[in-house]
Each structure stands twice: as C-alpha cells, then as structure tokens.
Design an enzyme around this catalytic site. Structure first.
Site, PDB file in Angstrom:
ATOM      1  CB  SER A   1      61.359  27.973  30.784  1.00 28.24           C
ATOM      2  OG  SER A   1      62.730  28.295  30.655  1.00 28.24           O
TER       3      SER A   1
ATOM      4  CD  GLU B   1       4.896  47.921  61.980  1.00 28.69           C
ATOM      5  OE1 GLU B   1       4.098  48.872  61.834  1.00 28.69           O
ATOM      6  OE2 GLU B   1       6.014  48.056  62.506  1.00 28.69           O
TER       7      GLU B   1
END
Length: 676
Positions: free
Chosen positions: A356, A85
């Site tokens: 329970s 680039e």
C-alpha cells in the site's frame, strides 16, 4: 733556478687542475639544476568525506597514505622529528659533514656501524626514487638526487615531503595517516607526548610501534623528549611530564574511517568507478578526495533506529534510505543489519513489493488528471472487478477482511489503507497513466498495467520509493538522488562536480493536497497512528504491508525516508514483525531532525480549504455538526451545499481556510510534542 721553475710549473698545473675541477663542478651542478627529478612512484591514499569534512573511508593499494600541508602537522611533531633525525636540517645543504665525521668516529671507535648520518633530504631521495639496496651506484644516485632536491625545493617543502612520505608502520605512510591510525585524530592535533612517540617509529616500525612493543616505543619516546630538552626546544619539566603521560591508542582497524556507513561507502565507490569513470588505480593510489552528501548525524540516527528497531537475535532484515527532497542529496543509508556478515545493500534491491505504500502514486495521478478529488467516494465492501475488456476479473480484499461497508472518501481511504478504494481509483484513472507517473517520479522497476498495480504488487527498491516521495515533499519537483558532490585530485583540481537534474512532475498544488491527505496516516485511526507521538513535527507518509514485506515511506519538509523490513528469503512476517517499519521510521526521523525546529509544509498558490460534510462530500452548512476542513486544488472543491440543514456554506473564504488548515496541522503537531 731549477727549483723555482719546478715550483712555478707545479703551481700552474695545480691551478689549472683546480680551475678545471671548479668548472667541471660548476657544469655538473648546473646539469643537476636543469635536470628534472624523476617521477616518484609514491602512491597517495584517496579519501571519502561526509558533509562535515570527516573521513568516512580511505582507498589504498596496501598503503595508507594521506598528504597534508606542513601547516596541518603539529609543530611538536616537526620539532621531535628534526631533533632525533636531523638536528642541523636547516643549516646543511643536503649533507651534514659534521654529522658524517661524528658518525665515522663513533663507528671506527666501536669497529661497527653504530651511527648513521643520513639527513632527511638523503632519506627522502632514497625513499622517493631508489631501492634500499646497498651498492655504490645507488649511493651515487642518492647523492645526486639529494643535491637536486635541495636545488629544487625549499627546506620547508623538503620537510613537508618527508613527513608525508615516511613510513610509520602498519601500512601508514605520512604523519596524517599515522596520526589517524594510532590516535584517531588529525596530525595537526597531536600533543607533545603523542608527537614524540610518533617521531620515534620510523627508525624501526617493527621495534618501536606501540602496537608491537610498548616498552621499546616508550623508551624511544623518552629519548626523543630528552633530546628535545637538551637542545633547548622544550623545558626539562615538559619532557618529564610528556614522558610520564599515559597515551590512548585506538585499536588497529578502528580508526574514524573504518566503520561508518559501509553500505553508503560501497555505493559511492560504485558510482565513482562505474558511473563517473574514475579509474580504479586513480581511486586506490591517486590521492583523490570524494566529497559526499552523507550527513553523519542522520547516519548515526539511521543506524541506531535500525539496530534498536529489531531484536538482536532476530534474523529479520531492514533497509533505510533518507533523501533531502530540496536537493536530492542522500543523507543516510542503511542497507542491512550487519555489514560484516552480509554486504548486500537492500536499499537498491528491486525485489520487494511496496504494498500500500505505492498508493500515493496512484492517488497523485488521479488528482493530477482531475479524475478524483479528496471527496470522491467509493464503497468499502468486497468487490469483483473486470478488466481486459471483460475477459479477466480481480477480487482484492482489505487487510484482515475489514470493510467500512459504506462509501468513503480519499482521506479515509489513505488513512485506513482501503484496498477496494484503491482498485476503484486505478480503474477510473487507468493503470497506464499510473505507470507513467511512477516513471516520472523515478521508479524504473518493471510494472504491468493491471488492477493489482494499485496495491503495490510489482517490486521496487527503497531508493526508488524514497526518491518518489521526495518529489511530493518538494512541491512536485523531483531532484535526482545524489551521493557525490564533487571529486578532487591530489592537487585539489576538480575531476567531477555534481549538477543534479531536476524537473517538475506535478504542480505544487496537487503535491500539497496529497501531502495533506497523507498526514492523516499519522492521525488517530491511521495505519501509522501508533507512532504519531514519537514524531514532534508535521509528517506525511504511507505504510505498506504484504505477506513478506513491511514499509513506511514518509517525509517532512526536510527529509524523505523509506524504511523496509522483511526477510531475504521471502519468509512470511508475523504481525509483530510487520509492525517494525513504522517505529524505525519515527525514531530515525525525530533523531535526525532533533536539531532542526519543526516546519509546516509550505502552502503553495492554487490551494483552497473548505468545510465539507464527510457523508455527502458536499460543502458543509454552518450548522453541520460533523463538518471537516478539507484541502483542494483551487477549482476542484465542491460548490453545492449539503442541504440537510438548509443553511449557507460554512466556508466563505477558501484561501483563509487553507491557512487555517495549516495552523490546525501545526497545533496538532505541537500538542503531540507537549503531551510527551
């Protein structure tokens, strides 16, 4: 000498013009230097992390963007990006005049735009502050912002901004997001081959993404590698080896942050937005980081236990939530069997009767109030209870109508889950006091002070049950359940930090005595005895079964866990379906703690253990054949010897026997481990 005069005048004018031009240029540059750059509209992806720093989710408004320092990006990616680039990036001042001249020559030669000459700084200026329209005004602004960027930032800072902002396709902005998406790893971990492939994508994501066109992507990768070799950045042999390497890409949408703990992620987002006031836009675009309490190992164990605990073709649902009782941190959460088809989180569903499994809250109340002790007895037989000043009656029954037909104590009642004993207990202590205890333990669901409360007839959530039992595991101290440790903004500043509330519900001695009683649930004959061999460590808990719901809520010193199984539409459970909660709990607990050595429950002050005669509940004599070592809060142990054998008590030293009881529990767990 008219010529000389004209020459002098021309030189004077030219010099003046150049001076004015220099002054104007200086003023213009000074103006640009003191002018602040415009605020960029670039959003950043927010992250959610587990206790090990792994990303478990990302938040973004259509853009996946994660910023990291330059040092956390692979040097290979830096070099590959600059090679393709902007080779002269560290030499120019924002504009590569040599590159512009070369590009202009090539374009004139081909009578078309074959090459561009934009530097990384120019690209950054365009991406941060401008649209991509091709107008002279836009180009002029781009030049101005390019100069300002070079004035305000160092080259490394510009490169870091660029690599954190550039688009790599498929919604990923920045090297970190792209690396996670394509390879499932951090940008710092990229290899040469992976970096060269990634560096080629921004030129045209539609053309060079390996997901879109592998041939184009591979050709560009090799071009970049050759360019790096030509520039002397890498050796030719390295370029060829990297170009021949077969890269492994992860399927789109399956990155590390895409599938872990979905129900927990939804809960964290709800807490962040609705409870802590984090703005939705900040969460989606502000680059915040949410540090959570999720333990990845425990979460995997939870998901596997639920997945393996119910047949794949069954419609039965499940929920599991696990809390560290010492901190209140939520370690694992499974809100259902298939998040993709149903996102409803059953961990917080206050629609399920605990049955329970609610009884320990009743027994804790009775012990703490001094109404009952572990040797208090009630007859296990069909009983009709009257309440509301005699105007109403209640006739509970045991599971499958099984009764001992004789008097039993609290340990026997808890192990066998005797309903008659439980209702006798609530009649003795008072249902209002049981509700008060439930509230202190963090249960907020509606309840009524009626005898059936003892049997868990009022719906609660698994989260409430796990939190309540975690108090018992933590010696009576309740830690507020916590999912978020802290939240940081994009700059690392702390927006929120958890300070979990804690308070003592009961003293440690009462909590320990109840824990000792609840360990019997996993003994032979206990309602969870069938899974005791799966757990190689001391564990306490309670099962719960109704027509439509099955539970096991239990704990070790490190984890308190609630498991629920049932159907969303209250379909009745078969006996086989009702027995699935316990194996899920056992499988999860052992897997989640596999790396942690077994620990006994800490013995607090104020606890004694004495040998008792189970038949009478009195102290056992030395020659008593059926004596049992039982744990009591100091001062509540029996003092009268059973007298059947006419000898002295078998427990002269309650404190020593308490330690002996711990040793017995420890060896019992070790024996389970050795036998398997």
């Amino acid at each position: 000498m008219p010529f000389l005069k004209r020459l002098q005048r021309w030189l004077l004018y030219t010099g003046g013009a150049l001076l004015l031009l220099f002054v104007a240029a200086f003023c213009f540059l000074y103006y640009l230097r003191v002018q602040a750059l415009p605020a960029s509209a670039i959003s950043q992806t927010s992250q959610m992390l587990d206790t090990q720093g792994h990303v478990i989710d990302t938040f973004h408004a259509g853009e996946n963007r994660q910023s990291v320092p330059l040092k956390e990006i692979s040097p290979y990616l830096l070099e590959a990006t600059l090679a393709i680039e902007d080779q002269r990036f560290y030499d120019h001042l924002g504009f590569d005049l040599k590159g512009m001249a070369r590009a202009a020559f090539v374009n004139v030669e081909h009578l078309s735009r074959k090459q561009g000459a934009s530097t990384l700084t120019q690209q950054l200026a365009r991406n941060l502050y401008l649209s991509h329209e091709r107008t002279w005004s836009r180009k002029l602004k781009e030049a101005m912002y390019t100069i300002q960027l070079e004035m305000h930032y160092s080259k490394d800072e510009i490169l870091a901004l660029y690599l954190n902002e550039i688009y790599y396709g498929h919604g990923a902005y920045g090297a970190e997001a792209a690396s996670e998406m394509y390879y499932g790893k951090h940008a710092s971990e990229l290899t040469l081959a992976e970096s060269a492939m990634l560096a080629g994508i921004p030129k045209g994501p539609k053309y060079y993404s390996p997901y879109m066109d592998m041939k184009n992507a591979k050709d560009r990768q090799r071009t970049i590698l050759q360019t790096m070799a030509d520039q002397g950045i890498i050796q030719q042999t390295d370029a060829e080896a990297a170009g021949s390497e077969l890269l492994k890409f992860i399927p789109l949408g399956t990155s590390k942050a895409s599938g872990s703990a979905p129900y927990f992620r939804d809960y964290v987002r709800y807490i962040a937005v609705d409870k802590l006031g984090i703005d939705e836009r900040t969460l989606s675009e502000g680059g915040v980081r949410i540090f959570t309490t999720l333990d990845p190992s425990a979460q995997r164990a939870a998901e596997e236990a639920v997945a393996n605990g119910i047949p794949e073709d069954s419609q039965q649902q499940a929920a599991l939530v696990s809390v560290d009782p010492r901190t209140g941190y939520i370690k694992a959460m499974v809100g259902g069997r298939n998040y993709k088809t149903n996102q409803y989180n059953r961990v917080f569903a206050k629609t399920r009767q605990p049955g329970s499994s609610f009884k320990p809250i009743l027994y804790l109340t009775a012990l703490q109030q001094g109404v009952l002790t572990p040797v208090s007895k009630f007859k296990s037989a069909p009983t009709i209870f009257t309440y509301d000043e005699g105007r109403k009656t209640y006739s509970p029954s045991n599971y499958n109508s099984k009764y001992v037909g004789d008097f039993i104590d609290m340990r026997q009642a808890i192990a066998s889950s005797d309903n008659i004993y439980a209702v006798n207990s609530i009649m003795a202590v008072g249902p209002d006091k049981v509700i008060d205890m439930a509230r202190k333990l963090g249960i907020e669901s509606p309840m009524k002070p009626v005898p059936s409360l003892a049997l868990g007839t009022f719906p609660v959530s698994p989260m409430e049950m796990a939190s309540a039992f975690s108090t018992l595991a933590n010696g009576g101290v309740r830690m507020e359940p916590t999912a978020i440790l802290r939240i940081e903004d994009s700059k690392g500043e702390v927006l929120y930090e958890a300070k979990p509330a804690s308070h003592t519900v009961v003293d440690a001695a009462h909590a320990y005595v109840l824990t000792s009683l609840m360990e019997s649930v996993f003994d032979t004959g206990g309602t969870a005895g069938r899974v005791s061999a799966m757990i190689k460590r001391p564990v306490a808990g309670k099962t719960g079964t109704t027509a439509t719901d099955a539970w096991l809520v239990g704990y070790t010193p490190e984890l308190a866990t609630a498991v629920w199984v049932g159907y969303d539409k209250d379909r009745k459970l078969s006996q086989t379906e009702a027995r699935r909660a316990a194996p899920i709990f056992a499988s999860y607990t052992e897997a989640a703690l596999s790396a942690i050595p077994p620990k006994i429950f800490p013995l607090p002050d104020g606890v004694v253990s004495v040998y008792i005669d189970p038949g009478s509940g009195k102290l056992a004599g030395k020659t008593c054949q059926n004596r049992r070592l039982e744990t009591f809060v100091s001062g509540t142990q029996p003092t009268e010897v059973c007298g059947v054998h006419g000898d002295s008590p078998a427990s002269p030293d309650g404190n020593a026997d308490a330690k002996s009881e711990q040793t017995r529990a420890w060896w019992k767990s070790l024996k389970r481990w050795w036998s398997n």
